[in-house]
Design an enzyme around this catalytic site. Structure first.
Site, PDB file in Angstrom:
ATOM      1  CD  GLU A  67     102.693  26.266  21.158  1.00 23.15           C
ATOM      2  OE1 GLU A  67     101.663  26.766  21.399  1.00 23.15           O
ATOM      3  OE2 GLU A  67     103.850  26.774  21.398  1.00 23.15           O
ATOM      4  CB  VAL A  77      95.960  36.172  20.917  1.00 22.20           C
ATOM      5  CG1 VAL A  77      97.134  36.412  22.070  1.00 22.20           C
ATOM      6  CG2 VAL A  77      96.638  35.104  20.000  1.00 22.20           C
ATOM      7  CG  HIS A 110     103.242  35.975  27.051  1.00 22.17           C
ATOM      8  ND1 HIS A 110     104.179  36.414  28.004  1.00 22.17           N
ATOM      9  CD2 HIS A 110     103.584  34.785  26.623  1.00 22.17           C
ATOM     10  CE1 HIS A 110     104.817  35.485  28.320  1.00 22.17           C
ATOM     11  NE2 HIS A 110     104.674  34.520  27.262  1.00 22.17           N
ATOM     12  CG  PHE A 161      96.047  35.483  10.828  1.00 14.29           C
ATOM     13  CD1 PHE A 161      97.030  35.153  11.520  1.00 14.29           C
ATOM     14  CD2 PHE A 161      95.162  36.730  11.153  1.00 14.29           C
ATOM     15  CE1 PHE A 161      97.418  35.814  12.345  1.00 14.29           C
ATOM     16  CE2 PHE A 161      95.600  37.239  12.206  1.00 14.29           C
ATOM     17  CZ  PHE A 161      96.629  36.690  13.116  1.00 14.29           C
ATOM     18  NE  ARG A 194      85.403  41.526  16.481  1.00 19.48           N
ATOM     19  CZ  ARG A 194      84.706  42.054  17.544  1.00 19.48           C
ATOM     20  NH1 ARG A 194      84.301  41.462  18.815  1.00 19.48           N
ATOM     21  NH2 ARG A 194      84.620  43.606  17.340  1.00 19.48           N
TER      22      ARG A 194
HETATM   23  N1  RBF Z   1      98.032  31.222  23.455  1.00 21.81           N
HETATM   24  C1  RBF Z   1      96.733  31.703  22.825  1.00 21.81           C
HETATM   25  O1  RBF Z   1      96.367  30.897  21.986  1.00 21.81           O
HETATM   26  N2  RBF Z   1      95.989  32.766  23.291  1.00 21.81           N
HETATM   27  C2  RBF Z   1      96.324  33.520  24.597  1.00 21.81           C
HETATM   28  O2  RBF Z   1      95.856  34.335  24.840  1.00 21.81           O
HETATM   29  C3  RBF Z   1      97.570  33.203  25.187  1.00 21.81           C
HETATM   30  N3  RBF Z   1      98.155  33.947  26.212  1.00 21.81           N
HETATM   31  C4  RBF Z   1      99.226  33.607  26.743  1.00 21.81           C
HETATM   32  C5  RBF Z   1      99.761  34.279  27.993  1.00 21.81           C
HETATM   33  C6  RBF Z   1     100.853  33.999  28.351  1.00 21.81           C
HETATM   34  C7  RBF Z   1     101.541  34.812  29.726  1.00 21.81           C
HETATM   35  C8  RBF Z   1     101.739  32.688  28.069  1.00 21.81           C
HETATM   36  C9  RBF Z   1     102.880  32.244  28.483  1.00 21.81           C
HETATM   37  C10 RBF Z   1     101.075  31.934  26.903  1.00 21.81           C
HETATM   38  C11 RBF Z   1     100.043  32.369  26.351  1.00 21.81           C
HETATM   39  N4  RBF Z   1      99.458  31.689  25.208  1.00 21.81           N
HETATM   40  C12 RBF Z   1      98.477  32.007  24.664  1.00 21.81           C
HETATM   41  C13 RBF Z   1     100.211  30.358  25.028  1.00 21.81           C
HETATM   42  C14 RBF Z   1     101.153  30.364  23.592  1.00 21.81           C
HETATM   43  O3  RBF Z   1     100.303  30.591  22.558  1.00 21.81           O
HETATM   44  C15 RBF Z   1     102.055  29.076  23.511  1.00 21.81           C
HETATM   45  O4  RBF Z   1     101.098  28.281  23.687  1.00 21.81           O
HETATM   46  C16 RBF Z   1     102.737  29.058  24.832  1.00 21.81           C
HETATM   47  O5  RBF Z   1     103.703  30.321  24.935  1.00 21.81           O
HETATM   48  C17 RBF Z   1     103.902  27.894  24.567  1.00 21.81           C
HETATM   49  O6  RBF Z   1     104.681  28.230  23.409  1.00 21.81           O
END
Ligand code: RBF
Length: 165
Positions: free
Chosen positions: A67, A90, A97, A122, A136
Site C-alpha cells: 500500500e 518485506v 508474495h 524507497f 538494519r
Molecule cells: N507486507 C509487508 O510489508 N511485508 C511482508 O513481509 C508482507 N508479507 C505478506 C505475505 C503474505 C502471504 C500476504 C498475503 C501479505 C503480506 N504483506 C506483507 C502485506 C501486503 O503488503 C499487503 O498489505 C496485502 O497484500 C494487502 O494488499
C-alpha cells in the site's frame, strides 16, 4: 549488493543543504511494525538533525508495503509536500508474495518519483529473515531509516542546485 560497508558517515557532503521550510511525508507500513517503527524513528531523527521543523514532518501509516505506493501518490499530489519517504519491511516467506510485493513497491515508487518530480524514497528492507531486518533498523548494520531521510535531503539539495542553472 553489499550494504554493510555503508554508514551515515558516507553521506556527509554533497547536496546537504539547509532543510528549514521543507516539508516531508513519511509513509510507514504496519507489517513488521517492530522494524518499521525503528526505521521511522531513525528517519525522523535525521530530518530533525538537519533542520527540518517537527511540524513539517507528517507521518501516515499503511497496512502493508504493497500500500506504500498509493499513499505516496496521495502525498505527492499535495503541492506543499517536498519529499516522501516510504518505509516498509518485506521478509522472504515460503510463498511468492515476497517477489510480487517487492516488485510492485519498487516499480510503484519509481513511477511516483517520475510522475511528480519529487523525491519518493524507497526505504523498504527486503530481507531473508527478521534478524537481517532488525540488524538494519538500528542494529549492527545501522539504521536504513536514517539513510532514507538523508537520501530525501540530498535529492532536495540537488534539485535546489539544479534550479540555479
Ligand atoms: N507486507 C509487508 O510489508 N511485508 C511482508 O513481509 C508482507 N508479507 C505478506 C505475505 C503474505 C502471504 C500476504 C498475503 C501479505 C503480506 N504483506 C506483507 C502485506 C501486503 O503488503 C499487503 O498489505 C496485502 O497484500 C494487502 O494488499
Amino acid at each position: 549488493m553489499a550494504t554493510q560497508l555503508k554508514s551515515l558517515s558516507d553521506y556527509t557532503g554533497k547536496n546537504i543543504v539547509d532543510m528549514a521550510g521543507k516539508r516531508f511525508a513519511i509513509i510507514v507500513s504496519e507489517w513488521n511494525e517492530e522494524v518499521t517503527n525503528a526505521l521511522h524513528s531513525g528517519a525522523v531523527g535525521t530530518l530533525l538533525s538537519h533542520g527540518v521543523a517537527k511540524e513539517n514532518i507528517l507521518t501516515g501509516s499503511v497496512p502493508g508495503s504493497y500500500e506504500l505506493t498509493l499513499a505516496a501518490q496521495w502525498a505527492a499530489e499535495k503541492e506543499r509536500v517536498d519529499a516522501i519517504i516510504c518505509i516498509g519491511v518485506v521478509i522472504q516467506g515460503e510463498t511468492k508474495h515476497f517477489d510480487f510485493i517487492c516488485d510492485a513497491v519498487a516499480q510503484g515508487i519509481k513511477d511516483v518519483n517520475l510522475k511528480y518530480g519529487k523525491p519518493v524514497v524507497f526505504g523498504v528492507l527486503t530481507t531473508n529473515t527478521l534478524q537481517q531486518a532488525l540488524d538494519r533498523a538500528g542494529g549492527k548494520h545501522g539504521n536504513k531509516g536514517d539513510e532514507a531521510a538523508i537520501t530525501a535531503i540530498k535529492m532536495l539539495g540537488l534539485k535546489s542546485g539544479l534550479e540555479e542553472l
